[in-house]
Write an enzyme that holds these catalytic residues in place. Structure first.
Site, short mmCIF file in Angstrom:
data_model
loop_
_atom_site.label_atom_id
_atom_site.label_comp_id
_atom_site.label_asym_id
_atom_site.label_seq_id
_atom_site.Cartn_x
_atom_site.Cartn_y
_atom_site.Cartn_z
N GLU A 47 20.55 8.50 -52.86
CA GLU A 47 21.81 9.25 -52.94
C GLU A 47 23.00 8.30 -52.89
O GLU A 47 23.99 8.48 -53.62
CB GLU A 47 21.91 10.25 -51.79
CG GLU A 47 20.85 11.34 -51.79
CD GLU A 47 19.60 10.94 -51.00
OE1 GLU A 47 19.17 9.76 -51.09
OE2 GLU A 47 19.06 11.79 -50.29
N ALA A 159 -26.49 -4.22 -69.08
CA ALA A 159 -27.68 -4.60 -68.31
C ALA A 159 -27.67 -6.08 -67.96
O ALA A 159 -28.14 -6.49 -66.90
CB ALA A 159 -28.94 -4.24 -69.10
C1 AOF Z 1 16.68 9.94 -48.55
N1 AOF Z 1 16.82 9.20 -49.68
O1 AOF Z 1 16.19 7.55 -51.03
C2 AOF Z 1 14.90 7.92 -49.11
C3 AOF Z 1 14.75 8.74 -47.94
O2 AOF Z 1 14.43 3.59 -42.51
P1 AOF Z 1 15.42 4.35 -43.32
O3 AOF Z 1 16.73 4.53 -42.66
O4 AOF Z 1 15.55 3.78 -44.69
O5 AOF Z 1 14.84 5.84 -43.47
C4 AOF Z 1 13.59 6.06 -44.05
C5 AOF Z 1 13.27 7.53 -44.07
O6 AOF Z 1 14.24 8.23 -44.82
C6 AOF Z 1 11.95 7.81 -44.76
O7 AOF Z 1 10.86 7.84 -43.86
C7 AOF Z 1 12.18 9.18 -45.37
O8 AOF Z 1 12.01 10.22 -44.41
C8 AOF Z 1 13.63 9.10 -45.75
N2 AOF Z 1 13.73 8.51 -47.10
N3 AOF Z 1 15.63 9.73 -47.74
O9 AOF Z 1 17.54 10.79 -48.27
C9 AOF Z 1 15.99 8.20 -49.99
N4 AOF Z 1 14.04 6.90 -49.39
ZN ZN Z 2 18.80 9.00 -46.84
#
Ligand code: AOF
Ligand code: ZN
Length: 335
Positions: A47, A159
């Site tokens: 995002e 084989a």
């Molecule tokens: C999103 N957008 O592109 C992704 C998300 O360690 P952090 O702060 O990077 O957080 C990782 C967690 O965030 C991951 O386990 C998943 O729940 C979420 N990933 N969320 O809004 C993204 N890659």
């Molecule tokens: Zn995020």
């Protein structure tokens, strides 16, 4: 959402242990003004990348994301905050975030007056770019795709042991694409000794720690020959002197590996199948008979037909002259 999925596909293999997420931003009039995908761990989420590109044009617009925007302060600030700061009026996502630390983004956005819709192309995202990560989030184990190339009668060598070029150049090229999208490729020592594969992806990239991906993993007790191609500098290689699939998967999970491509041989694939640790199968079936030689799978723990490992075919397509079958163990049917 199709564009968001395409954006996420381009970063598959570079985000683990985080999910490869894609996002597109439309302005208030519905014109595409930004696109982005998750950067490697520690970097911005999809995002934030997309909003940066959209700039002011995001105000009053729509964000389309493959995963529910995170509401937590992890390695990066919450995406919900970034979306609200940018003045986005509407958020559409495919699947909810199952990670309890990050979840709740949809509620946070709604509470702030944003119009939120979910479930758009959810099946495509669940079966596609987020499949491995959703499996990992649910089970704690990396997702395993067993890939093999065989003759139509299911042989992976003749084989006399010769196995090179059973499948077509088109199929072999596609295997390089598969490798480029996973975190690790896995083979048994038997395959290294018999075939000496390099296990590299033509389209490799560097991880954040500077090592090349995918990680090459060799499983088995035998020593690797000094000149083996898996020991070259093209990518990192890990030799695990065990035969227990769960020990292998535990060691890989500890390194942040989420998505594994199991490339054989028949004995290692059999051990994974017997342990219920094959989640998906991609088979390249070459239109030829060999009538002898090793089968694709050995000793999968099945002794009678009612004990067969049941799969659901998800896709059948042509890859040059070969037939490509993609099948999965249905959720809930795992052992
Ligand atoms: C999103 N957008 O592109 C992704 C998300 O360690 P952090 O702060 O990077 O957080 C990782 C967690 O965030 C991951 O386990 C998943 O729940 C979420 N990933 N969320 O809004 C993204 N890659
Ligand atoms: Zn995020």
């Amino acid at each position: 959402m199709a564009l968001a999925i395409a954006a996420s596909e381009r970063v598959r293999g570079s985000t683990s242990p985080n999910p490869p997420v894609g996002c597109v931003i439309l302005d208030a009039g519905g014109v595409l003004v930004g696109e982005g995908a998750t950067r490697p761990p520690g970097g911005p989420h999809a995002e934030v990348v997309a909003l940066e590109r959209a700039g002011d044009r995001a105000r009053g617009g729509t964000a389309v994301v493959t995963l529910e925007p995170c509401a937590h302060h992890g390695r990066t600030p919450p995406c919900t905050r970034a979306l609200l700061d940018a003045g986005v009026a509407r958020v559409v996502h495919a699947v909810a975030d199952p990670n309890p630390k990050a979840a709740g983004g949809a509620d946070v956005l709604r509470a702030a007056g944003v119009d939120v819709a979910s479930g758009v192309l959810a099946r495509d995202v669940e079966r596609g770019p987020l499949r491995a990560w959703l499996h990992f989030a649910r089970t704690g184990r990396p997702h395993v795709t067993w890939k093999y190339a065989s003759s139509l009668d299911g042989r992976v060598a003749a084989a006399d042991g010769t196995s090179r070029w059973i499948s077509s150049p088109e199929s072999r090229a596609e295997v390089h694409e598969l490798r480029a999208k996973v975190d690790a490729v896995l083979v048994g020592t038997g395959t290294v000794l018999a075939d000496d594969p390099a296990l590299t992806a033509r389209r490799t990239g560097r991880r954040q720690d500077g090592t090349r991906r995918p990680l090459r993993v060799v499983v088995g007790k035998s020593d690797l020959p000094a000149g083996a191609r898996v020991l070259d500098d093209e990518a990192e290689t890990m030799h695990l002197r065990t035969r227990d699939p769960d020990v292998v998967l535990g060691a890989l999970a500890a390194r942040g590996v989420v998505d594994v491509l199991l490339e054989g041989g028949p004995t290692l694939a059999g051990a994974f199948a017997a342990a219920g640790r094959v989640d998906q199968v991609i088979a390249y079936l070459a239109p030829k008979f060999l009538g002898g030689g090793p089968p694709a799978l050995r000793d999968a723990g099945v002794s009678t037909v009612t004990g067969a490992v049941a799969l659901v075919v998800e896709q059948v397509s042509m890859c040059g002259p070969d037939v490509r079958v993609s099948a999965a163990v249905p959720p809930g049917a795992e052992r």
